[in-house]
Scaffold this motif. Structure first.
Motif, PDB file in Angstrom:
ATOM      1  N   ASP A 623      38.603   5.868 -12.989  1.00 41.01           N
ATOM      2  CA  ASP A 623      40.550   6.338 -13.878  1.00 41.01           C
ATOM      3  C   ASP A 623      41.730   6.172 -13.283  1.00 41.01           C
ATOM      4  O   ASP A 623      41.322   6.881 -11.922  1.00 41.01           O
ATOM      5  CB  ASP A 623      39.257   7.226 -14.527  1.00 41.01           C
ATOM      6  CG  ASP A 623      39.013   7.264 -15.993  1.00 41.01           C
ATOM      7  OD1 ASP A 623      38.940   5.569 -17.106  1.00 41.01           O
ATOM      8  OD2 ASP A 623      38.066   7.447 -16.496  1.00 41.01           O
ATOM      9  N   PHE A 624      42.650   6.933 -13.555  1.00 39.26           N
ATOM     10  CA  PHE A 624      43.693   7.120 -12.661  1.00 39.26           C
ATOM     11  C   PHE A 624      44.348   8.517 -12.873  1.00 39.26           C
ATOM     12  O   PHE A 624      44.875   9.195 -13.678  1.00 39.26           O
ATOM     13  CB  PHE A 624      44.998   6.320 -13.149  1.00 39.26           C
ATOM     14  CG  PHE A 624      45.343   4.918 -13.238  1.00 39.26           C
ATOM     15  CD1 PHE A 624      44.347   4.522 -12.084  1.00 39.26           C
ATOM     16  CD2 PHE A 624      45.922   4.173 -13.235  1.00 39.26           C
ATOM     17  CE1 PHE A 624      44.595   2.747 -12.125  1.00 39.26           C
ATOM     18  CE2 PHE A 624      46.855   3.290 -12.841  1.00 39.26           C
ATOM     19  CZ  PHE A 624      45.633   2.450 -12.523  1.00 39.26           C
ATOM     20  N   MET A 625      42.516   9.106 -12.254  1.00 42.06           N
ATOM     21  CA  MET A 625      42.963  10.668 -12.342  1.00 42.06           C
ATOM     22  C   MET A 625      42.597  10.620 -11.072  1.00 42.06           C
ATOM     23  O   MET A 625      42.165  10.271 -10.391  1.00 42.06           O
ATOM     24  CB  MET A 625      41.735  11.462 -13.089  1.00 42.06           C
ATOM     25  CG  MET A 625      41.227  10.240 -14.345  1.00 42.06           C
ATOM     26  SD  MET A 625      39.959  10.776 -15.454  1.00 42.06           S
ATOM     27  CE  MET A 625      40.646  13.012 -15.635  1.00 42.06           C
ATOM     28  N   GLY A 626      43.426  12.757 -10.420  1.00 40.41           N
ATOM     29  CA  GLY A 626      43.417  12.632  -9.030  1.00 40.41           C
ATOM     30  C   GLY A 626      41.761  12.867  -8.543  1.00 40.41           C
ATOM     31  O   GLY A 626      41.940  11.736  -7.010  1.00 40.41           O
ATOM     32  N   ARG A 627      41.323  13.115  -9.530  1.00 43.31           N
ATOM     33  CA  ARG A 627      39.504  12.909  -8.930  1.00 43.31           C
ATOM     34  C   ARG A 627      39.141  11.281  -7.841  1.00 43.31           C
ATOM     35  O   ARG A 627      38.029  11.338  -7.487  1.00 43.31           O
ATOM     36  CB  ARG A 627      38.503  13.543  -9.883  1.00 43.31           C
ATOM     37  CG  ARG A 627      38.282  12.968 -11.317  1.00 43.31           C
ATOM     38  CD  ARG A 627      37.561  14.024 -12.102  1.00 43.31           C
ATOM     39  NE  ARG A 627      37.134  13.001 -13.338  1.00 43.31           N
ATOM     40  CZ  ARG A 627      36.904  13.776 -14.489  1.00 43.31           C
ATOM     41  NH1 ARG A 627      37.002  15.036 -14.630  1.00 43.31           N
ATOM     42  NH2 ARG A 627      36.258  12.519 -15.672  1.00 43.31           N
ATOM     43  N   ASN A 628      39.359  10.370  -9.663  1.00 46.77           N
ATOM     44  CA  ASN A 628      38.712   9.207  -8.458  1.00 46.77           C
ATOM     45  C   ASN A 628      39.743   8.461  -7.530  1.00 46.77           C
ATOM     46  O   ASN A 628      38.679   7.751  -7.256  1.00 46.77           O
ATOM     47  CB  ASN A 628      38.637   8.317  -9.751  1.00 46.77           C
ATOM     48  CG  ASN A 628      38.327   9.046 -11.506  1.00 46.77           C
ATOM     49  OD1 ASN A 628      38.908   9.310 -12.649  1.00 46.77           O
ATOM     50  ND2 ASN A 628      36.936   8.826 -11.281  1.00 46.77           N
ATOM     51  N   LEU A 629      40.734   8.794  -7.501  1.00 50.45           N
ATOM     52  CA  LEU A 629      41.588   8.860  -6.387  1.00 50.45           C
ATOM     53  C   LEU A 629      41.001   9.042  -5.283  1.00 50.45           C
ATOM     54  O   LEU A 629      41.354   8.350  -4.418  1.00 50.45           O
ATOM     55  CB  LEU A 629      43.147   8.583  -6.738  1.00 50.45           C
ATOM     56  CG  LEU A 629      43.323   7.967  -8.448  1.00 50.45           C
ATOM     57  CD1 LEU A 629      44.670   8.095  -9.059  1.00 50.45           C
ATOM     58  CD2 LEU A 629      43.053   6.205  -8.381  1.00 50.45           C
ATOM     59  N   ASP A 630      40.674   9.990  -5.254  1.00 50.83           N
ATOM     60  CA  ASP A 630      41.465  10.612  -3.546  1.00 50.83           C
ATOM     61  C   ASP A 630      39.904  11.689  -3.929  1.00 50.83           C
ATOM     62  O   ASP A 630      39.142  12.338  -1.922  1.00 50.83           O
ATOM     63  CB  ASP A 630      41.798  11.726  -4.377  1.00 50.83           C
ATOM     64  CG  ASP A 630      43.678  11.714  -4.153  1.00 50.83           C
ATOM     65  OD1 ASP A 630      43.428   9.899  -3.726  1.00 50.83           O
ATOM     66  OD2 ASP A 630      44.325  12.194  -4.984  1.00 50.83           O
ATOM     67  N   ASN A 631      38.976  12.323  -4.631  1.00 52.13           N
ATOM     68  CA  ASN A 631      37.706  12.891  -4.061  1.00 52.13           C
ATOM     69  C   ASN A 631      36.596  12.279  -4.771  1.00 52.13           C
ATOM     70  O   ASN A 631      35.470  13.195  -5.586  1.00 52.13           O
ATOM     71  CB  ASN A 631      38.292  13.864  -4.774  1.00 52.13           C
ATOM     72  CG  ASN A 631      38.964  14.583  -4.674  1.00 52.13           C
ATOM     73  OD1 ASN A 631      39.250  15.026  -3.302  1.00 52.13           O
ATOM     74  ND2 ASN A 631      40.263  15.357  -5.464  1.00 52.13           N
ATOM     75  N   ARG A 632      36.065  10.620  -5.330  1.00 57.05           N
ATOM     76  CA  ARG A 632      34.878  10.358  -5.138  1.00 57.05           C
ATOM     77  C   ARG A 632      35.109   9.345  -4.882  1.00 57.05           C
ATOM     78  O   ARG A 632      36.107   8.382  -4.431  1.00 57.05           O
ATOM     79  CB  ARG A 632      34.801   9.664  -6.455  1.00 57.05           C
ATOM     80  CG  ARG A 632      34.924  11.138  -7.996  1.00 57.05           C
ATOM     81  CD  ARG A 632      34.486  11.034  -9.330  1.00 57.05           C
ATOM     82  NE  ARG A 632      34.482  12.163  -9.781  1.00 57.05           N
ATOM     83  CZ  ARG A 632      34.001  12.510 -11.397  1.00 57.05           C
ATOM     84  NH1 ARG A 632      34.147  11.257 -12.152  1.00 57.05           N
ATOM     85  NH2 ARG A 632      33.776  13.247 -12.172  1.00 57.05           N
ATOM     86  N   VAL A 633      33.856   8.652  -4.377  1.00 56.96           N
ATOM     87  CA  VAL A 633      33.559   7.533  -4.223  1.00 56.96           C
ATOM     88  C   VAL A 633      33.687   6.464  -5.431  1.00 56.96           C
ATOM     89  O   VAL A 633      32.632   6.413  -6.349  1.00 56.96           O
ATOM     90  CB  VAL A 633      31.698   7.267  -3.296  1.00 56.96           C
ATOM     91  CG1 VAL A 633      32.193   6.033  -2.743  1.00 56.96           C
ATOM     92  CG2 VAL A 633      32.226   8.353  -2.032  1.00 56.96           C
ATOM     93  N   GLU A 634      34.488   5.328  -5.407  1.00 60.57           N
ATOM     94  CA  GLU A 634      34.515   4.687  -7.254  1.00 60.57           C
ATOM     95  C   GLU A 634      34.470   3.600  -6.255  1.00 60.57           C
ATOM     96  O   GLU A 634      35.316   2.929  -5.217  1.00 60.57           O
ATOM     97  CB  GLU A 634      35.796   4.540  -7.655  1.00 60.57           C
ATOM     98  CG  GLU A 634      35.893   5.798  -8.035  1.00 60.57           C
ATOM     99  CD  GLU A 634      35.103   6.713  -9.050  1.00 60.57           C
ATOM    100  OE1 GLU A 634      34.474   5.260  -9.566  1.00 60.57           O
ATOM    101  OE2 GLU A 634      35.593   8.100  -9.776  1.00 60.57           O
ATOM    102  N   ILE A 635      34.213   2.523  -6.766  1.00 64.13           N
ATOM    103  CA  ILE A 635      34.620   0.365  -6.442  1.00 64.13           C
ATOM    104  C   ILE A 635      35.445   0.302  -7.724  1.00 64.13           C
ATOM    105  O   ILE A 635      34.930  -0.153  -8.387  1.00 64.13           O
ATOM    106  CB  ILE A 635      33.403   0.189  -6.124  1.00 64.13           C
ATOM    107  CG1 ILE A 635      32.845   0.987  -4.922  1.00 64.13           C
ATOM    108  CG2 ILE A 635      33.422  -1.330  -6.411  1.00 64.13           C
ATOM    109  CD1 ILE A 635      30.780   0.065  -4.936  1.00 64.13           C
ATOM    110  N   SER A 636      37.027   0.042  -6.900  1.00 59.59           N
ATOM    111  CA  SER A 636      37.371  -1.035  -8.005  1.00 59.59           C
ATOM    112  C   SER A 636      37.455  -3.145  -7.565  1.00 59.59           C
ATOM    113  O   SER A 636      37.343  -3.233  -6.064  1.00 59.59           O
ATOM    114  CB  SER A 636      38.492  -1.190  -7.754  1.00 59.59           C
ATOM    115  OG  SER A 636      39.336  -0.285  -8.740  1.00 59.59           O
TER     116      SER A 636
END
Length: 697
Positions: A623-636
């Protein structure tokens, strides 16, 4: 390049507060409970979802605001222009009003249920025959599970469990009772969680009767306290919600699993953040309880109704009344992809998209089961965030190990409120020989990906699936999510890089296809938005379409404002939190936002950029949340297959044109339904019809 958003605009006029925006999302859930077109039993279940959401909100978000206030910090910049103390007060008042609304809705539903010959009865309405049934039920099932504490005689008040419901009992003692010195005595009865909250009583002809467990216990108070002599006895519900933050100890001798286990257990003794009580309780009892529990003015004190833990309405019995529930849909197959034969052989030829729950999640399980049996498959790697209580995913991975495969599972032990379940599965898989990775220090692993390595001739070929949602059979029936099956070796190679990062995380990998948090997502999205701004300036095709669960990151919002000011049209479907304020001249007049709350939980994250006519499209876990952008491992993950692109565009368009369950997000935050004179489109029903039609083509 257009100028950035004017920093002189007051922060409270640029963003909705995150917590208040979330409460407006929960108000949309409450609208579903109020909607008379929603089947009656489903309306009760939406009340349960509303209540469950609120419990989690207080455990996490309110607890965070309380910590800011207690630290003596204002929190204005972090909270969107409001102080922590003022925000706590506004939250409490908003919740009190929402609780009043929910009680009114519940009363209305119960009246309508009576017209359907379904009667909710309390302890004062019991017939002789029902009384005999209740007494026997109490003796056999309830009494052995009851924990009753005589608090009036204790030197120290017992620690109440987080979110457990208690009956606070007050007895006015008889003059000839010499058990207690005081005129009044008190007890607490914990409502057992091991017993169904709704007890179905014997029917009378066509009439069906249900009693809530709380009232069943009230009916049996004389049985519970038979050894005492009292003139009167009363019981009122109370509940306390505690801070759910995990505090991990630094003991190096403990394993990570042990630390998480200990922290989850300690959560039950966290600081109180909300106290809910039956508003009809007498003042003396209320004052006694609050004094004993140490509830103070920094906690949210909510006068409620007769019953708490209304989250239990999510499990309201069906009573055989299919007419009072949503019609269950039969999940469809994916066109061209049979569950018979080899999935891997099919995926080797082209990409396929699964859109659950419209299409069956069985493809994910089949993929893993095939990989577990296929002698050519040598390795399986998967990320796990939330598993089902009975998980075919986990059993398939264990089966693969028994067949000699090397299985690596990155399991997130800090998935909020699922820590205990994940610990249980982690221990089970570890004991069976699955190789576990517990993530990256300081980062949650929230991405959803699986990679299979298969020896074909002398070469290793990779197969993968990437999803916007959890690999969970239970939620796949309730949450809408995209899953891409692919053998695109460039994408698969980069998914393997993500798994390499879990193991050697001091090396930051580079990616040409995937967008991966925490290192690249923010800046890559900024760059994609800048491209749309430039394309619009040059007169090329431009535009942004987003589907998100939450939008709360202020910097990302400012970037979208910048695009709007440049003239880029932006369409957003945001289910939950939306701190962006659309439709404001000079700031966001080119941004439209809707939210859809309906039968299923809208869960995909989808990013579409027009890119001058060469559309770029990604499905994502972020999501467009600070945690998803900067503090989690995410894949798009990019979508390259043109047929799948067209399919996703079609399903986005169906959602965007919803004029039945879509609410328009505005500056007012009034959750107004989108109404127009066009053909009625209820997007979730229309999407299912879309996939039915595809199978006929």
């Amino acid at each position: 390049m257009t100028e950035r958003i004017d920093e002189t605009i007051a922060v409270e006029n640029r963003y909705h507060n995150r917590e208040l925006s979330w409460l407006q999302f929960n108000a949309r859930v409450l609208q579903e409970a109020e909607d008379e077109t929603t089947p009656l039993i489903e309306r009760l279940r939406f009340l349960g979802i509303f209540s469950n959401n609120l419990d989690e909100f207080f455990k996490v978000r309110y607890a965070t605001i309380k910590r800011i206030a207690e630290a003596g910090k204002g929190g204005r910049s972090f909270l969107g222009g409001i102080t922590a103390k003022d925000l706590m007060e506004e939250i409490t008042q908003t919740v009190i009003e929402q609780q009043k609304t929910s009680l009114r809705i519940l009363s209305d539903i119960e009246k309508k249920l009576q017209k359907e010959n379904i009667h909710m009865v309390d302890e004062t309405q019991i017939t002789k025959a029902q009384g005999a049934f209740i007494t026997e039920y109490f003796v056999q099932k309830v009494s052995p599970a009851l924990a009753t504490i005589m608090i009036g005689e204790l030197d120290e008040f017992p620690l109440l469990k987080d979110s457990a419901a208690y009956l606070a009992v007050r007895m006015k003692m008889s003059k000839d009772d010499d058990t207690f010195a005081s005129k009044y005595n008190y007890a607490l009865i914990e409502i057992p969680r091991t017993i169904e909250r709704f007890v179905v009583l014997p029917s009378d002809g066509e009439k069906q009767y249900i009693i809530i467990l709380d009232d069943l216990i009230r009916y049996c108070l004389d049985n519970i306290f038979s050894i005492f002599k009292y003139d009167s006895i009363s019981a009122h519900m109370i509940k306390i919600t505690r801070d759910a933050e995990l505090d991990l100890d630094s003991d190096l001798s403990r394993s990570f699993i042990e630390k998480i286990s200990k922290s989850v257990k300690n959560r039950s003794v966290g600081d109180p953040v909300r106290f809910v009580y039956d508003k009809s309780i007498d003042k003396e009892t209320l004052r006694y309880l609050m004094d004993k529990m140490g509830v103070d003015d920094t906690d949210s004190i909510i006068p409620g109704g007769r019953y708490h833990n209304r989250r239990d309405y999510m499990g309201f019995p069906s009573l055989g009344r299919k007419d009072l529930q949503y019609e269950k849909i039969q999940p469809l197959r994916i066109k061209g992809l049979s569950l018979q034969g080899s999935l891997l052989d099919k995926i080797a030829q082209k990409d396929y998209l699964l859109y659950a729950p419209y299409q069956t999640f069985s493809y994910v399980v089949k993929f893993l089961r095939e990989a577990a049996l296929d002698p050519k498959v040598k390795k399986i790697k998967i990320t796990i965030y939330r598993l089902a209580q009975v998980s075919h995913i986990a059993s398939s991975l264990i089966n693969a190990v028994k067949n000699g495969k090397e299985v690596t599972v990155q399991i997130e032990l800090q998935a909020r409120f699922d820590e205990a379940a994940n610990i249980r599965y982690a221990e089970q898989m570890q004991s069976e020989g699955v190789r576990l990775i517990f993530g990256v220090a300081g980062l949650k692993v929230h991405c959803k990906a699986c990679l299979v390595e298969r020896l074909e001739g002398e070469k290793v070929k990779r197969y993968a699936f990437v999803s916007t949602g959890n690999f969970n059979e239970s939620t796949a029936r309730l949450y809408t999510d995209y899953t891409l099956f692919t053998a695109n070796q460039k994408i698969c190679k980069e998914i393997n890089k993500v798994f390499d990062f879990f193991e050697v995380n001091y090396k930051v990998k580079k990616y040409r296809h995937l967008i991966v948090s925490p290192h690249y997502t923010r800046n890559t999205l900024y760059s994609l938005i800048d491209t749309e701004i430039e394309n619009h300036r040059l007169g090329r095709a431009s535009g942004i379409k987003l589907k998100l669960n939450s939008l709360s990151d202020f910097k990302m919002i400012d970037k979208l404002y910048e695009a709007s000011r440049a003239g880029v049209k932006i369409q957003m479907i945001v289910r939950g939190i939306c701190c962006l304020i659309p439709g404001i001249k000079g700031m966001s007049e080119n941004i439209e936002v809707i939210s859809i709350v309906d039968k299923f939980l809208e869960h995909p994250r989808l990013f579409i950029f027009e890119n001058g006519g060469e559309q770029k499209m990604y499905i994502s876990s972020a999501d467009f949340m600070g945690r998803n952008l900067d503090n989690r491992v995410e894949i798009s993950c990019p979508i390259y297959d043109e047929d799948i692109k067209a399919e996703i565009n079609d399903t986005f368009s169906i959602c965007w044109n919803d004029n039945v369950k879509a609410r328009v997000i505005t500056e007012k935050q009034d959750n107004a339904y989108r109404k127009n004179k066009k053909e009625k489109i209820r997007s979730q029903f229309k999407t299912y019809e879309y996939y039915q039609q595809k199978l006929k083509e």
